[in-house]
Design an enzyme around this catalytic site. Structure first.
Site, short mmCIF file in Angstrom:
data_model
loop_
_atom_site.label_atom_id
_atom_site.label_comp_id
_atom_site.label_asym_id
_atom_site.label_seq_id
_atom_site.Cartn_x
_atom_site.Cartn_y
_atom_site.Cartn_z
N SER A 172 2.34 -4.19 3.91
CA SER A 172 1.69 -5.37 3.32
C SER A 172 2.64 -6.51 2.97
O SER A 172 2.20 -7.62 2.77
CB SER A 172 0.88 -4.99 2.09
OG SER A 172 1.73 -4.66 1.02
N LYS B 146 3.46 -7.05 -4.50
CA LYS B 146 2.87 -8.26 -3.89
C LYS B 146 3.61 -9.49 -4.41
O LYS B 146 4.43 -9.41 -5.31
CB LYS B 146 1.38 -8.40 -4.24
CG LYS B 146 0.52 -7.20 -3.92
CD LYS B 146 0.36 -6.97 -2.45
CE LYS B 146 -0.46 -5.70 -2.21
NZ LYS B 146 -0.37 -5.22 -0.86
#
Length: 185
Positions: A39, A80
């Site tokens: 990701s 993230k």
């Protein structure tokens, strides 16, 4: 015999004190983390080993584009990038990030965006209102996070805004693989 007992006790004290210090640093200051999944490509790769600074947000709030580790669930932490901050409205349109209506560049995505074929998308268009919670602006105590690999990331577009108190810390240093040893941007 008494000398050997004193020497043994002295070593035992050193080991105990060292263990307490190491535990304290691990629990409250720095922690290792291993990237699990794609990701954050191209910035971070699966199995990268990082150091997370847990003290960064004790005296300050997250900054835009910080790479943070947070508790996504009780048993799972995610890594993230902070894109939206409290009080802001976020939107994406035609591969451009808009914050309160103003375009922002994301230099960490430039290589990916330059490789896009005409008609394809890296970040699909969305607005803050489209995300879970349907907010018009990011409320105090929350941030909007996105993975750098926008087409393969479970981030705020899916799980909603992240409470700042669930952030473990900021990823600051990569120590494995050795050929990429250094600070993370």
């Amino acid at each position: 015999m008494a000398y050997k007992n004193r020497e043994w006790l002295s070593w035992l004290k050193v080991i105990i004190i060292s263990s307490i210090i190491a535990f304290g640093i691990r629990a409250f200051v720095f922690a290792p983390i291993i990237v699990d999944g794609p990701s954050m490509l191209p910035t971070l790769e699966n199995d990268d080993h990082l150091i997370v600074n847990k003290m960064e947000y004790v005296f300050s709030d997250p900054d835009r584009f910080d790479i943070v580790v947070f508790h996504a669930t009780r048993n799972k932490d995610y890594i993230k990038r902070v894109v939206g901050l409290p009080g802001e409205h976020i939107a994406y349109q035609n591969e451009i990030l808009y914050i309160n209506g103003q375009p922002y560049t994301e230099p960490f995505l430039s290589s990916r965006l330059n490789q896009l074929q005409e008609g394809s998308h890296y970040t699909h268009d969305f607005t803050l209102e489209d995300l879970p919670g349907e907010y018009e602006e990011i409320p105090d105590g929350h941030v909007l996070v996105l993975g750098d690999n926008r087409s393969n990331s479970t981030d705020s577009r899916v799980i909603g805004l992240i409470p700042i108190d669930r952030i473990v810390g900021v990823a600051t240093f990569r120590y494995w693989p050795f050929n990429q040893l250094g600070l993370i941007h």
